[in-house]
Design a protein around this motif. Structure first.
Motif, PDB file in Angstrom:
ATOM      1  N   ASP A  80      38.899  37.757  30.702  1.00  0.00           N
ATOM      2  CA  ASP A  80      37.624  38.447  30.885  1.00  0.00           C
ATOM      3  C   ASP A  80      37.625  39.343  32.116  1.00  0.00           C
ATOM      4  O   ASP A  80      36.976  40.386  32.136  1.00  0.00           O
ATOM      5  N   ASP A  81      38.317  38.932  33.162  1.00  0.00           N
ATOM      6  CA  ASP A  81      38.332  39.727  34.395  1.00  0.00           C
ATOM      7  C   ASP A  81      39.129  41.002  34.201  1.00  0.00           C
ATOM      8  O   ASP A  81      40.296  40.973  33.805  1.00  0.00           O
ATOM      9  N   LYS A  82      38.515  42.136  34.505  1.00  0.00           N
ATOM     10  CA  LYS A  82      39.185  43.430  34.361  1.00  0.00           C
ATOM     11  C   LYS A  82      40.074  43.745  35.551  1.00  0.00           C
ATOM     12  O   LYS A  82      40.976  44.560  35.465  1.00  0.00           O
ATOM     13  N   ILE A  83      39.790  43.112  36.684  1.00  0.00           N
ATOM     14  CA  ILE A  83      40.569  43.358  37.902  1.00  0.00           C
ATOM     15  C   ILE A  83      41.230  42.056  38.335  1.00  0.00           C
ATOM     16  O   ILE A  83      40.557  41.040  38.510  1.00  0.00           O
ATOM     17  N   GLN A  84      42.536  42.085  38.497  1.00  0.00           N
ATOM     18  CA  GLN A  84      43.285  40.922  38.979  1.00  0.00           C
ATOM     19  C   GLN A  84      43.943  41.291  40.308  1.00  0.00           C
ATOM     20  O   GLN A  84      44.630  42.303  40.402  1.00  0.00           O
ATOM     21  N   ILE A  85      43.738  40.481  41.323  1.00  0.00           N
ATOM     22  CA  ILE A  85      44.329  40.719  42.647  1.00  0.00           C
ATOM     23  C   ILE A  85      45.363  39.633  42.909  1.00  0.00           C
ATOM     24  O   ILE A  85      45.046  38.446  42.884  1.00  0.00           O
ATOM     25  N   ILE A  86      46.599  40.050  43.177  1.00  0.00           N
ATOM     26  CA  ILE A  86      47.690  39.117  43.445  1.00  0.00           C
ATOM     27  C   ILE A  86      48.209  39.381  44.857  1.00  0.00           C
ATOM     28  O   ILE A  86      48.683  40.474  45.151  1.00  0.00           O
ATOM     29  N   SER A  87      48.095  38.388  45.718  1.00  0.00           N
ATOM     30  CA  SER A  87      48.530  38.532  47.109  1.00  0.00           C
ATOM     31  C   SER A  87      49.891  37.880  47.308  1.00  0.00           C
ATOM     32  O   SER A  87      50.107  36.746  46.906  1.00  0.00           O
ATOM     33  N   LEU A  88      50.789  38.617  47.965  1.00  0.00           N
ATOM     34  CA  LEU A  88      52.119  38.099  48.307  1.00  0.00           C
ATOM     35  C   LEU A  88      52.256  37.908  49.813  1.00  0.00           C
ATOM     36  O   LEU A  88      53.360  37.867  50.346  1.00  0.00           O
TER      37      LEU A  88
END
Length: 272
Positions: A80-88
């Motif tokens: 459902d989420d259109k924006i995914q934020i992945i932190s490295l």
């Protein structure tokens, strides 16, 4: 390891146990068990040489331990989420180069399959601190691996647009990024740069930037940038408004040394 019931019964019989239960191990441990069992099977049948295949198993073990810390394998994910934020941020340098390759390759492959005949949706991959991922200078990896990493992102930036797959990057050190990748971008937001290598790259790569605008780059104030590219008739200078509420803006403010030192002196006097 072949999941055949006859093999399973034979193993249980040899080990003199009632049941083999592997439900509590994670997918990465299962991968290592399967490849080692496959190695044993290959050695018994004289299909492989242990000395040749063992370095690969060590690499699998090392990568698995690193990936296990940041990846959770599940049956379903929330779409459902259109924006995914992945932190490295907490990852080591190896993962900072390895994981974006896995991520970009899978998303690009899946998106191409879905939109090969007709584009039904677009995908926008945005990479912050891109010099950590797209650097063409690296002493920590083999040349073949570095070439594969850069070729993947070069393919995305060259071929992605016709499938509706777009790439945007942000970097404080553009000179460290592959010049082939930099030359494929259509639009640029240029903040202050003072390093000679970065300025030379801007001069060589961006043809839409006039001489007057190039001279302004080292003196741009905080929050100001020059925008140029195919979407603009001519270069423009803009000032991005600062978000006054500190808890709503990114944690990237420059430290005020005078205020910090004065605060330290006041605390010291109070303690005395």
């Amino acid at each position: 390891y072949t999941n055949q019931e006859s093999h399973r019964k034979e193993i249980i019989k040899k080990l003199n146990i009632d049941e083999l239960v592997l439900n509590k191990i994670n997918h990465f441990d299962e991968l290592q068990i399967r490849v080692n069992l496959s190695l044993i099977n290959g050695i018994l049948k004289n299909h492989v040489q242990y000395d040749n295949i063992n370095p690969l198993l060590l690499r699998i073990s090392s990568a698995s331990k690193s990936l296990e810390k940041i990846i959770e394998i599940v049956e379903e994910i929330d779409q459902d989420d259109k924006i995914q934020i992945i932190s490295l941020r907490e990852c080591n340098q190896e993962i900072k180069k390895l994981f974006p390759i896995l991520l970009a390759k899978e998303y690009f492959r899946e998106h191409k399959i879905k939109n090969e005949k007709e584009i039904n949706e677009t995908f926008h991959l945005i990479i912050d601190e891109a010099h950590n991922i797209l650097s063409h200078q690296s002493n920590r990896e083999a040349e073949s691996w570095k070439d594969y990493r850069l070729e993947l992102f070069e393919e995305i930036i060259k071929e992605g647009r016709k499938f509706g797959f777009f790439l945007a990057i942000s970097s404080q050190r553009p000179a460290d990024i592959s010049e082939t990748i930099m030359s494929q971008f259509h639009n640029f937001f240029i903040h202050r740069l003072i390093n000679d290598k970065d300025l030379r790259l801007i001069d060589n790569v961006i043809s839409t930037l006039d001489r007057r605008s190039k001279l302004l780059i080292p003196t741009l104030p905080q929050g100001a940038c020059i925008i140029t590219g195919t979407s603009f008739d001519f270069p423009q200078i803009i000032q991005v408004n600062k978000i006054e509420e500190k808890n709503q803006r990114p944690n990237s403010d420059d430290i005020d040394l005078e205020e910090f030192w004065n605060k330290g002196e006041e605390n010291g006097e109070a303690e005395a």
